[in-house]
Write an enzyme that holds these catalytic residues in place. Sequence first.
Site, PDB file in Angstrom:
ATOM      1  CG  ASP A  61       0.517 -43.114  28.015  1.00 11.38           C
ATOM      2  OD1 ASP A  61       1.376 -43.008  28.477  1.00 11.38           O
ATOM      3  OD2 ASP A  61      -0.761 -43.493  28.735  1.00 11.38           O
ATOM      4  CE1 TYR A 154      12.349 -37.867  37.257  1.00  8.54           C
ATOM      5  CE2 TYR A 154      14.340 -37.267  38.221  1.00  8.54           C
ATOM      6  CZ  TYR A 154      13.586 -37.013  37.276  1.00  8.54           C
ATOM      7  OH  TYR A 154      13.841 -36.164  36.196  1.00  8.54           O
ATOM      8  CE  LYS A 158      14.153 -38.810  34.164  1.00  8.20           C
ATOM      9  NZ  LYS A 158      13.790 -38.956  32.644  1.00  8.20           N
TER      10      LYS A 158
HETATM   11  N1  LIG Z   1      12.837 -30.084  34.942  1.00  7.20           N
HETATM   12  C1  LIG Z   1      14.368 -30.724  35.429  1.00  7.20           C
HETATM   13  O1  LIG Z   1      14.911 -30.215  36.231  1.00  7.20           O
HETATM   14  C2  LIG Z   1      14.557 -31.953  34.838  1.00  7.20           C
HETATM   15  C3  LIG Z   1      15.829 -32.286  35.264  1.00  7.20           C
HETATM   16  C4  LIG Z   1      16.419 -33.579  34.803  1.00  7.20           C
HETATM   17  C5  LIG Z   1      15.697 -34.275  33.852  1.00  7.20           C
HETATM   18  N2  LIG Z   1      14.379 -33.735  33.590  1.00  7.20           N
HETATM   19  C6  LIG Z   1      13.704 -34.905  32.664  1.00  7.20           C
HETATM   20  O2  LIG Z   1      13.465 -33.978  31.476  1.00  7.20           O
HETATM   21  C7  LIG Z   1      12.194 -34.603  30.698  1.00  7.20           C
HETATM   22  C8  LIG Z   1      11.292 -33.282  30.607  1.00  7.20           C
HETATM   23  O3  LIG Z   1      11.028 -32.896  31.744  1.00  7.20           O
HETATM   24  P1  LIG Z   1      10.292 -31.231  32.009  1.00  7.20           P
HETATM   25  O4  LIG Z   1      11.100 -30.634  33.089  1.00  7.20           O
HETATM   26  O5  LIG Z   1      10.286 -30.699  30.467  1.00  7.20           O
HETATM   27  O6  LIG Z   1       8.908 -31.559  32.579  1.00  7.20           O
HETATM   28  P2  LIG Z   1       7.468 -31.209  32.389  1.00  7.20           P
HETATM   29  O7  LIG Z   1       6.794 -31.762  33.245  1.00  7.20           O
HETATM   30  O8  LIG Z   1       7.583 -29.589  32.058  1.00  7.20           O
HETATM   31  O9  LIG Z   1       7.096 -31.711  30.831  1.00  7.20           O
HETATM   32  C9  LIG Z   1       6.889 -33.227  30.609  1.00  7.20           C
HETATM   33  C10 LIG Z   1       5.989 -33.250  29.575  1.00  7.20           C
HETATM   34  O10 LIG Z   1       5.794 -34.876  29.449  1.00  7.20           O
HETATM   35  C11 LIG Z   1       4.352 -35.156  29.116  1.00  7.20           C
HETATM   36  N3  LIG Z   1       4.252 -36.364  29.516  1.00  7.20           N
HETATM   37  C12 LIG Z   1       3.840 -36.979  30.855  1.00  7.20           C
HETATM   38  N4  LIG Z   1       3.633 -38.184  30.933  1.00  7.20           N
HETATM   39  C13 LIG Z   1       3.718 -38.660  29.720  1.00  7.20           C
HETATM   40  C14 LIG Z   1       3.104 -39.872  29.132  1.00  7.20           C
HETATM   41  N5  LIG Z   1       2.973 -40.928  29.760  1.00  7.20           N
HETATM   42  N6  LIG Z   1       3.157 -39.927  27.834  1.00  7.20           N
HETATM   43  C15 LIG Z   1       3.596 -38.687  26.982  1.00  7.20           C
HETATM   44  N7  LIG Z   1       4.151 -37.402  27.521  1.00  7.20           N
HETATM   45  C16 LIG Z   1       4.012 -37.533  28.864  1.00  7.20           C
HETATM   46  C17 LIG Z   1       3.674 -34.106  29.915  1.00  7.20           C
HETATM   47  O11 LIG Z   1       2.434 -33.873  29.612  1.00  7.20           O
HETATM   48  C18 LIG Z   1       4.593 -32.810  29.871  1.00  7.20           C
HETATM   49  O12 LIG Z   1       4.121 -32.235  28.703  1.00  7.20           O
HETATM   50  C19 LIG Z   1      11.747 -35.520  31.806  1.00  7.20           C
HETATM   51  O13 LIG Z   1      12.153 -36.924  31.430  1.00  7.20           O
HETATM   52  C20 LIG Z   1      12.324 -35.218  33.158  1.00  7.20           C
HETATM   53  O14 LIG Z   1      12.522 -36.357  34.111  1.00  7.20           O
HETATM   54  C21 LIG Z   1      13.924 -32.746  33.932  1.00  7.20           C
END
Ligand SMILES: NC(=O)c1ccc[n+]([C@@H]2O[C@H](COP(=O)([O-])OP(=O)(O)OC[C@H]3O[C@@H](n4cnc5c(N)ncnc54)[C@H](O)[C@@H]3O)[C@@H](O)[C@H]2O)c1
Length: 259
Positions: A61, A154, A158
């Site tokens: 976490d 959010y 970021k």
């Molecule tokens: N999907 C998008 O369009 C997008 C765009 C820009 C940035 N991001 C960033 O990319 C990163 C990954 O996002 P994603 O799209 O793969 O999301 P996702 O929800 O598919 O995966 C996120 C993962 O993080 C884990 N997680 C959540 N809280 C946690 C914690 N406290 N400790 C450890 N693990 C934790 C979840 O269990 C999950 O497996 C994030 O930081 C997100 O903000 C995503």
Amino acid sequence: MAIDLDGVRAVINGAGQGIGAAIARGLAESGARVVVGDINEEKARAVAAEIGGSARAVKVDVRDRASVRAAIGEAVTAFGGLDAMFNNAGIAQVRPFLDITEEDFRVVMDINALGVMIGVQETVRQMKAQGTGGSIVNTASIAGKQGYEPLAHYSASKFAVVAFTQAAARAFGKDGIRVNAICPGVVATDMWKTIDQGFQDNALTERPQEAFETFAAGAVLGRASTPGDLVGVARWLASTESGFTTGQSLMADGGMVFV
Ligand SMILES: NC(=O)c1ccc[n+]([C@@H]2O[C@H](COP(=O)([O-])OP(=O)(O)OC[C@H]3O[C@@H](n4cnc5c(N)ncnc54)[C@H](O)[C@@H]3O)[C@@H](O)[C@H]2O)c1
């Protein structure tokens, strides 16, 4: 020439699915040994098992310093050290600006911003103890460069990731520790399912996928991202090929935000 990560020991947090899982797979394909960290241990285990070889899974976490330390400790115990750290875990919430509560703000900030700060601090401690330097890669976002109205907290989280990235790069360059961020755009993961649903719940869109499609249409390359689109830049940042790049938040968004 393909990037060779043979000998690189990496921890990827938030790697049970989505972007983090793609990065873990991609680094391992290039020869890195990886610790797959996620709050969802079952998913972390599944990704590590699929990678096979020397991949390890840990429950982490990112808000909890002891668990981040333990994830790093797993890389040290299993692989002998840490060369690349991906602080990638994050969550998103859609709220009209005036509806964001203090609790919403704290929940998002705790994971996205505090989690990155802890991840950077614990990684630097380990890399300094090793005396090897290394590469830290934080996952920011297009929302780390632009404030999006129904994602204001959010976006703030970021922007914080970008700030920590710059400040840490300045602080630890002399130790050979590079700190950069990746800024994805609209990536087809569960996070976007949550965002898309949030738009509908707040009557900001009328049908499933509408928000996803509308945002993705802003990419000049003409499509939404897949998690795989982030793997190349992740590999490059983990490797010595990026050895003179630090403090940067690299857009990998298909051309949505030009900075
Ligand atoms: N999907 C998008 O369009 C997008 C765009 C820009 C940035 N991001 C960033 O990319 C990163 C990954 O996002 P994603 O799209 O793969 O999301 P996702 O929800 O598919 O995966 C996120 C993962 O993080 C884990 N997680 C959540 N809280 C946690 C914690 N406290 N400790 C450890 N693990 C934790 C979840 O269990 C999950 O497996 C994030 O930081 C997100 O903000 C995503």
